[in-house]
Enzyme design. Structure first.
Site, PDB file in Angstrom:
ATOM      1  N   ASP A  97       0.884  -1.278   0.131  1.00  0.00           N
ATOM      2  CA  ASP A  97      -0.005   0.019   0.187  1.00  0.00           C
ATOM      3  C   ASP A  97       0.833   1.123  -0.047  1.00  0.00           C
ATOM      4  O   ASP A  97       0.611   2.279   0.721  1.00  0.00           O
ATOM      5  CB  ASP A  97      -0.905   0.009   1.369  1.00  0.00           C
ATOM      6  N   LYS A 103       2.699   3.462  -5.792  1.00  0.00           N
ATOM      7  CA  LYS A 103       2.011   2.500  -6.637  1.00  0.00           C
ATOM      8  C   LYS A 103       2.956   1.978  -7.774  1.00  0.00           C
ATOM      9  O   LYS A 103       3.053   0.912  -8.028  1.00  0.00           O
ATOM     10  CB  LYS A 103       0.693   3.111  -7.240  1.00  0.00           C
ATOM     11  N   ASP A 137      -3.507  -3.080  -2.513  1.00  0.00           N
ATOM     12  CA  ASP A 137      -4.365  -1.974  -2.525  1.00  0.00           C
ATOM     13  C   ASP A 137      -4.320  -1.224  -3.746  1.00  0.00           C
ATOM     14  O   ASP A 137      -3.342  -1.185  -4.226  1.00  0.00           O
ATOM     15  CB  ASP A 137      -4.048  -0.941  -1.243  1.00  0.00           C
ATOM     16  N   ASN A 138      -5.367  -0.632  -4.007  1.00  0.00           N
ATOM     17  CA  ASN A 138      -5.430   0.494  -5.180  1.00  0.00           C
ATOM     18  C   ASN A 138      -5.211  -0.072  -6.540  1.00  0.00           C
ATOM     19  O   ASN A 138      -4.448   0.423  -7.562  1.00  0.00           O
ATOM     20  CB  ASN A 138      -4.470   1.331  -4.870  1.00  0.00           C
ATOM     21  N   GLU A 195     -11.676   3.891  -0.798  1.00  0.00           N
ATOM     22  CA  GLU A 195     -12.059   4.340   0.633  1.00  0.00           C
ATOM     23  C   GLU A 195     -12.921   5.647   0.634  1.00  0.00           C
ATOM     24  O   GLU A 195     -12.546   6.394  -0.013  1.00  0.00           O
ATOM     25  CB  GLU A 195     -10.929   4.419   1.474  1.00  0.00           C
TER      26      GLU A 195
HETATM   27  C1  LIG Z   1       9.915   4.511  -2.226  1.00  0.00           C
HETATM   28  C2  LIG Z   1       9.151   3.295  -2.146  1.00  0.00           C
HETATM   29  N1  LIG Z   1       9.589   2.689  -0.782  1.00  0.00           N
HETATM   30  C3  LIG Z   1       8.906   2.842   0.524  1.00  0.00           C
HETATM   31  N2  LIG Z   1       9.459   2.710   1.630  1.00  0.00           N
HETATM   32  C4  LIG Z   1       8.610   2.842   2.711  1.00  0.00           C
HETATM   33  N3  LIG Z   1       7.398   3.830   2.790  1.00  0.00           N
HETATM   34  C5  LIG Z   1       6.941   4.014   1.625  1.00  0.00           C
HETATM   35  C6  LIG Z   1       7.556   3.919   0.426  1.00  0.00           C
HETATM   36  N4  LIG Z   1       7.088   4.538  -0.484  1.00  0.00           N
HETATM   37  C7  LIG Z   1       6.105   5.026  -0.114  1.00  0.00           C
HETATM   38  N5  LIG Z   1       5.860   5.102   1.492  1.00  0.00           N
HETATM   39  C8  LIG Z   1       4.971   5.440   2.381  1.00  0.00           C
HETATM   40  O1  LIG Z   1       3.601   4.773   2.020  1.00  0.00           O
HETATM   41  C9  LIG Z   1       2.749   5.624   2.101  1.00  0.00           C
HETATM   42  C10 LIG Z   1       2.270   6.029   0.592  1.00  0.00           C
HETATM   43  C11 LIG Z   1       1.047   5.576   0.187  1.00  0.00           C
HETATM   44  C12 LIG Z   1       0.841   5.736  -1.203  1.00  0.00           C
HETATM   45  N6  LIG Z   1      -0.676   5.717  -1.350  1.00  0.00           N
HETATM   46  C13 LIG Z   1      -1.307   6.430  -2.319  1.00  0.00           C
HETATM   47  O2  LIG Z   1      -0.796   7.104  -3.129  1.00  0.00           O
HETATM   48  C14 LIG Z   1      -2.755   6.025  -2.340  1.00  0.00           C
HETATM   49  C15 LIG Z   1      -3.701   7.144  -3.091  1.00  0.00           C
HETATM   50  C16 LIG Z   1      -5.033   7.076  -2.992  1.00  0.00           C
HETATM   51  C17 LIG Z   1      -5.671   7.978  -3.741  1.00  0.00           C
HETATM   52  C18 LIG Z   1      -6.814   7.512  -4.676  1.00  0.00           C
HETATM   53  C19 LIG Z   1      -7.505   8.664  -5.402  1.00  0.00           C
HETATM   54  C20 LIG Z   1      -7.089   9.707  -5.250  1.00  0.00           C
HETATM   55  F1  LIG Z   1      -7.892  10.747  -5.888  1.00  0.00           F
HETATM   56  C21 LIG Z   1      -6.103  10.053  -4.404  1.00  0.00           C
HETATM   57  C22 LIG Z   1      -5.358   9.364  -3.790  1.00  0.00           C
HETATM   58  C23 LIG Z   1      -5.661   6.113  -2.196  1.00  0.00           C
HETATM   59  C24 LIG Z   1      -4.831   4.905  -1.588  1.00  0.00           C
HETATM   60  O3  LIG Z   1      -5.441   4.104  -0.941  1.00  0.00           O
HETATM   61  C25 LIG Z   1      -3.479   4.942  -1.684  1.00  0.00           C
HETATM   62  O4  LIG Z   1      -2.701   4.103  -0.900  1.00  0.00           O
HETATM   63  C26 LIG Z   1       3.470   7.024   2.804  1.00  0.00           C
HETATM   64  O5  LIG Z   1       3.152   6.909   3.947  1.00  0.00           O
HETATM   65  C27 LIG Z   1       4.755   6.833   2.365  1.00  0.00           C
HETATM   66  O6  LIG Z   1       5.726   7.752   3.197  1.00  0.00           O
HETATM   67 MG   LIG Z   2      -3.908   2.558  -0.579  1.00  0.00          MG
END
Ligand SMILES: CCNc1ncnc2c1ncn2[C@@H]1O[C@H](/C=C/CNC(=O)c2cc(-c3ccc(F)cc3)cc(O)c2O)[C@@H](O)[C@H]1O
Ligand SMILES: [Mg+2]
Length: 214
Positions: free
Chosen positions: A141, A144, A169-170, A199
């Site tokens: 999650d 993406k 997810d997603n 969600e």
């Molecule tokens: C660099 C890759 N490694 C990583 N290692 C550790 N943590 C990571 C990493 N990437 C991202 N993260 C963390 O995960 C989280 C990122 C989640 C990204 N999720 C989304 O973009 C997302 C986005 C939507 C969404 C859907 C529709 C929309 F209009 C707007 C947003 C819905 C979701 O359920 C989502 O999960 C943050 O806390 C980030 O700091």
């Molecule tokens: Mg998500």
């Protein structure tokens, strides 16, 4: 300066949820995100599907990629048997700090190890640093465009075994086309799509459950 959304989410948990009661933490976050401020938690509808996959699998060793505020961490950890462990990776220090407090409020800190760092740095260190041979369940999650590279990295690090379940997810919104194409066409996975909704909205989204065949 104005607080952040994760800070406001934590305040809602501390105000409305009961310490040591994971369900009340989940309900408080869902109410806040449905009626006050949307946030990217897996949410209640997809969360119920997540619950059923976890309950059926009864995993001992769980990995979560992308903790954010710890909503799905709490959902998963509350269902784990005694002795089971969930490692969750989060590289944003501010989000990690909030998530630690949400997980603690739910009383689940003994089952959860929140590692502040990037998945690509920590996946290769699971064996030597945490003594983990293979995972039973992985919840994806995070960013993406990182689902596919991190899945290949877990394969290369020997962290998946015959029967390991990946739940992503997603897969519709925002979407993970390269990951979906891979798990649905690879002879190493059996993949299933669970249709649901983004969600707290009526938009379509879904979870993809992929069983590693070894
Ligand atoms: C660099 C890759 N490694 C990583 N290692 C550790 N943590 C990571 C990493 N990437 C991202 N993260 C963390 O995960 C989280 C990122 C989640 C990204 N999720 C989304 O973009 C997302 C986005 C939507 C969404 C859907 C529709 C929309 F209009 C707007 C947003 C819905 C979701 O359920 C989502 O999960 C943050 O806390 C980030 O700091
Ligand atoms: Mg998500």
């Amino acid at each position: 300066t104005r607080s952040t959304r994760p800070q406001r989410l934590l305040k809602v948990v501390q105000k409305h949820a009961t310490r040591g009661d994971p369900q009340s933490v989940i309900s408080a976050i869902d109410h806040f995100c449905r009626h006050s401020e949307w946030a990217m938690n897996v949410g209640d509808e997809k969360g119920s599907i997540l619950d059923s996959v976890v309950s059926e699998l009864n995993p001992e060793k769980v990995l979560e990629l992308g903790t954010y505020c710890g909503y799905s961490t709490v959902r998963i950890a509350r269902l784990l048997p005694p002795g089971a462990r969930l490692i969750t990776l989060e590289f944003n220090a501010d989000y990690a700090a909030i998530a630690r407090q949400v997980i603690a409020w739910a009383g689940l800190e003994d089952k959860v190890q929140l590692v502040e760092g990037a998945s690509e740095d920590w996946i290769p260190r699971m064996k030597e640093h945490f003594g983990i041979e293979t995972f039973d369940f992985v919840f994806l999650d995070h960013w993406k465009d990182r689902y596919l590279p991190d899945t290949k990295l877990m394969e290369d690090c020997g962290l998946l075994r015959k029967g390991t379940v990946l739940l992503a997810d997603n897969v519709i919104c925002p979407g993970v086309p390269d990951y979906l194409e891979y798990v649905r066409n690879s002879l190493s996975y059996k993949s299933y799509y669970f249709k649901s909704h983004l969600e707290y909205t009526k938009a379509e989204d879904g979870l993809e459950k992929s069983v590693f065949l070894g």
